[in-house]
Design a protein around this motif. Structure first.
Motif, PDB file in Angstrom:
ATOM      1  N   ALA A 201       0.825  -1.205   0.000  1.00 58.93           N
ATOM      2  CA  ALA A 201       0.000   0.000   0.000  1.00 58.93           C
ATOM      3  C   ALA A 201       0.859   1.255   0.000  1.00 58.93           C
ATOM      4  CB  ALA A 201      -0.929  -0.012   1.209  1.00 58.93           C
ATOM      5  N   ASP A 202       1.904   1.273   0.805  1.00 60.63           N
ATOM      6  CA  ASP A 202       2.785   2.441   0.849  1.00 60.63           C
ATOM      7  C   ASP A 202       3.517   2.636  -0.475  1.00 60.63           C
ATOM      8  OD1 ASP A 202       2.108   3.182   3.418  1.00 60.63           O
ATOM      9  OD2 ASP A 202       3.740   2.052   4.349  1.00 60.63           O
ATOM     10  N   LEU A 203       3.951   1.533  -1.065  1.00 65.97           N
ATOM     11  CA  LEU A 203       4.648   1.634  -2.347  1.00 65.97           C
ATOM     12  C   LEU A 203       3.724   2.123  -3.453  1.00 65.97           C
ATOM     13  CD1 LEU A 203       6.754  -1.614  -2.110  1.00 65.97           C
ATOM     14  CD2 LEU A 203       7.646   0.713  -2.212  1.00 65.97           C
ATOM     15  N   THR A 204       2.480   1.671  -3.449  1.00 67.01           N
ATOM     16  CA  THR A 204       1.509   2.134  -4.448  1.00 67.01           C
ATOM     17  C   THR A 204       1.320   3.639  -4.336  1.00 67.01           C
ATOM     18  OG1 THR A 204       0.358   0.012  -4.448  1.00 67.01           O
ATOM     19  CG2 THR A 204      -0.870   1.920  -5.248  1.00 67.01           C
ATOM     20  N   ALA A 205       1.211   4.134  -3.114  1.00 69.15           N
ATOM     21  CA  ALA A 205       1.051   5.572  -2.894  1.00 69.15           C
ATOM     22  C   ALA A 205       2.296   6.335  -3.348  1.00 69.15           C
ATOM     23  CB  ALA A 205       0.749   5.840  -1.432  1.00 69.15           C
ATOM     24  N   MET A 206       3.469   5.766  -3.077  1.00 71.07           N
ATOM     25  CA  MET A 206       4.716   6.424  -3.483  1.00 71.07           C
ATOM     26  C   MET A 206       4.810   6.513  -4.997  1.00 71.07           C
ATOM     27  SD  MET A 206       7.450   4.660  -0.914  1.00 71.07           S
ATOM     28  CE  MET A 206       7.224   4.685   0.852  1.00 71.07           C
ATOM     29  N   ARG A 207       4.440   5.435  -5.669  1.00 76.60           N
ATOM     30  CA  ARG A 207       4.499   5.441  -7.127  1.00 76.60           C
ATOM     31  C   ARG A 207       3.544   6.500  -7.699  1.00 76.60           C
ATOM     32  NH1 ARG A 207       3.601  -0.343  -6.322  1.00 76.60           N
ATOM     33  NH2 ARG A 207       5.606  -1.412  -6.233  1.00 76.60           N
ATOM     34  N   ALA A 208       2.366   6.593  -7.103  1.00 78.67           N
ATOM     35  CA  ALA A 208       1.374   7.564  -7.581  1.00 78.67           C
ATOM     36  C   ALA A 208       1.908   8.980  -7.394  1.00 78.67           C
ATOM     37  CB  ALA A 208       0.061   7.382  -6.843  1.00 78.67           C
ATOM     38  N   ARG A 209       2.517   9.266  -6.249  1.00 77.97           N
ATOM     39  CA  ARG A 209       3.059  10.599  -6.006  1.00 77.97           C
ATOM     40  C   ARG A 209       4.194  10.917  -6.971  1.00 77.97           C
ATOM     41  NH1 ARG A 209       2.629   9.117  -0.490  1.00 77.97           N
ATOM     42  NH2 ARG A 209       4.901   8.801  -0.367  1.00 77.97           N
ATOM     43  N   MET A 210       5.036   9.917  -7.218  1.00 74.85           N
ATOM     44  CA  MET A 210       6.156  10.141  -8.122  1.00 74.85           C
ATOM     45  C   MET A 210       5.680  10.410  -9.544  1.00 74.85           C
ATOM     46  SD  MET A 210       8.640   7.152  -6.601  1.00 74.85           S
ATOM     47  CE  MET A 210       9.859   7.291  -7.897  1.00 74.85           C
ATOM     48  N   MET A 211       4.664   9.680  -9.979  1.00 76.57           N
ATOM     49  CA  MET A 211       4.117   9.911 -11.312  1.00 76.57           C
ATOM     50  C   MET A 211       3.474  11.292 -11.405  1.00 76.57           C
ATOM     51  SD  MET A 211       2.449   6.156 -12.177  1.00 76.57           S
ATOM     52  CE  MET A 211       1.842   6.731 -13.762  1.00 76.57           C
ATOM     53  N   GLY A 212       2.810  11.712 -10.306  1.00 77.83           N
ATOM     54  CA  GLY A 212       2.209  13.041 -10.289  1.00 77.83           C
ATOM     55  C   GLY A 212       3.255  14.124 -10.361  1.00 77.83           C
ATOM     56  N   ASP A 213       4.356  13.944  -9.612  1.00 77.45           N
ATOM     57  CA  ASP A 213       5.435  14.931  -9.626  1.00 77.45           C
ATOM     58  C   ASP A 213       6.073  15.023 -10.997  1.00 77.45           C
ATOM     59  OD1 ASP A 213       4.957  15.404  -6.962  1.00 77.45           O
ATOM     60  OD2 ASP A 213       6.615  14.152  -6.239  1.00 77.45           O
ATOM     61  N   ALA A 214       6.224  13.829 -11.647  1.00 76.69           N
ATOM     62  CA  ALA A 214       6.849  13.804 -12.968  1.00 76.69           C
ATOM     63  C   ALA A 214       5.973  14.524 -14.010  1.00 76.69           C
ATOM     64  CB  ALA A 214       7.098  12.375 -13.408  1.00 76.69           C
ATOM     65  N   ALA A 215       4.649  14.415 -13.845  1.00 79.22           N
ATOM     66  CA  ALA A 215       3.731  15.080 -14.775  1.00 79.22           C
ATOM     67  C   ALA A 215       3.755  16.602 -14.567  1.00 79.22           C
ATOM     68  CB  ALA A 215       2.318  14.537 -14.578  1.00 79.22           C
TER      69      ALA A 215
END
Length: 441
Positions: free
Chosen positions: A427-441
């Motif tokens: 769950a924590d990793l899924t959230a981290m990936r989502a944040r990273m993708m948002g930052d990259a966008a």
């Protein structure tokens, strides 16, 4: 004294191996955004679900502590999540130098000690055990693993060092043997790890053999459960390797571990007997009854303050998160850490690989679909093992990650902590990936 091998009691394959796979699930950790917490020990903000899991169990007093550690490659800095206290009603908080009973997390240490002797040319992986301990030259095998001890056939092949490292020698264990063989193990004091100084309801007291050499001689007098190299059966084979180390090296087992591993690695808080000066750092171990923790080995009167009759290579050590991480750094460094090489790269590479003989049938065993190396599980680039009091440690060669879970209760299946821990990581990793993708966008 209630002195009996309780290691991995009531563990199922799901509890041990799904829990042990948590590092392999952390596929995005190499790009983990620690941010300002990069140099901090406590990184709970980066792991809210893991932190919440620890908080839940500790605040509800189901366990005294739940403490996770993560490290990268050869970086000595350890990140931590969770916490708690040495005892359920205590005030002293756990930290990297808290002493835990690691039970079967001793096994990979013993396994690597064997690999060091192979490095030294004193042993070979497929060497017959009877070359080292002649008493194992003409072993008999039970026709029925639960049948009478005199209904046997000769072993079709000698036990080898490989078989001992991988639990494929055909040996039994107090927690896996049944019938007459189990009674013989009890009568002869073929114990492994210790639980408590005081009797435990439901566990018959077992008087241990007077020393590892006598323990070994008594074991050699009994038949095997299975033909060597035919079946994986969790066994006392890693304890037996402690005696192999003594004969091959000329040192007693504990001295070998201290001089060849613990002292060079700076593992100053790893012992089979906790010194009096360090008693204040030991956790209390709990037995879980109806969801409530009851002290089974209180830190004020622990059996780990006593010198063991039989030093157990399969489950005898107490250690700390900081110390065990140093051993994990050695594994990730392929035998070298802190600029010092203790083992060859080949020894570590072989020892952490799948060493189970091709003739072994894993169907229906804990290891089905898995591999086993020198005292630990080997699967998809990970190597490690768990302990009977809830501890767990593994390294992931694909990620360069070392990690461990620390708590102190028995049996491990009393709570679904290991499965919940893996789910929290995901769950924590899924959230981290989502944040990273948002930052990259």
């Amino acid at each position: 004294m209630a002195y009996r091998d309780f290691d991995q009691t009531a563990l199922s394959r799901r509890a041990l191996f799904r829990g042990g796979a948590h590092l392999g699930a952390a596929a995005a950790l190499t790009s983990l955004p620690f941010g300002r917490s990069l140099l901090a020990h406590d990184v709970s903000q980066a792991w809210p679900n893991v932190a919440a899991l620890a908080e839940k169990y500790v605040s509800q007093r189901k366990v005294a502590n739940l403490f996770a550690t993560f490290g990268w490659k050869q970086d000595p800095h350890l990140h931590t999540v969770g916490g708690g206290t040495l005892a359920v009603n205590g005030d002293t908080e756990v930290d990297l130098d808290t002493i835990y009973r690691i039970y079967s997390m001793t096994k990979p240490i013993t396994g690597m000690a064997i690999m060091m002797l192979i490095d030294d040319g004193l042993l070979t992986l497929d060497q017959p055990l009877h070359d080292v301990i002649p008493a194992f030259a003409n072993m008999q095998v039970l026709v029925d693993p639960e049948g009478p001890l005199d209904d046997t056939v000769p072993a079709a092949t000698p036990i080898t060092i490989r078989h001992l490292l991988t639990h494929t020698a055909g040996l039994g264990y107090l927690i896996t043997s049944k019938g007459p063989l189990l009674k013989a193990y009890q009568d002869l004091g073929l114990v492994g790890g210790r639980i408590s100084r005081t009797p435990i309801p439901g566990l018959a007291p077992v008087e241990p053999a007077p020393g590892l050499e006598v323990w070994t001689e008594r074991l050699a007098s009994l038949p095997l459960m299975h033909q060597p190299a035919t079946r994986w059966e969790y066994s006392c084979s890693i304890d037996l390797l402690g005696r192999v180390i003594e004969v091959a090296s000329g040192m007693d087992f504990e001295t070998f571990l201290k001089t060849r591993l613990f002292e060079p690695l700076g593992m100053a808080s790893t012992w089979m007997t906790v010194p009096e000066s360090e008693h204040h750092r030991l956790t209390t171990n709990y037995g879980i009854m109806s969801g409530y923790p009851l002290p089974v080995d209180p830190a004020s009167n622990s059996v780990y303050f006593d010198k063991p009759h039989v030093p157990s290579g399969g489950g005898g050590l107490a250690s700390t998160p900081r110390d065990y991480d140093k051993f994990q750094r050695l594994l990730l460094g392929m035998g070298e850490t802190g600029g010092v090489r203790l083992m060859s790269e080949e020894a570590v590479r072989v020892g952490t690989s799948n060493l189970v003989p091709e003739t072994v049938d894993l169907t229906g065993t804990w290891m089905e679909g898995q591999g086993h190396g020198a005292g630990g599980r080997s699967h998809n680039g990970t190597f490690g093992w768990g302990g009977a009091a809830g501890t767990l440690a593994a390294v992931d060669y694909n990620l360069g990650l070392r990690g461990a879970l620390w708590t102190q209760y028995m049996p491990t299946e009393a709570y679904p902590i290991r499965d919940e821990y893996m789910a929290a990581l995901e769950a924590d990793l899924t959230a981290m990936r989502a944040r990273m993708m948002g930052d990259a966008a």
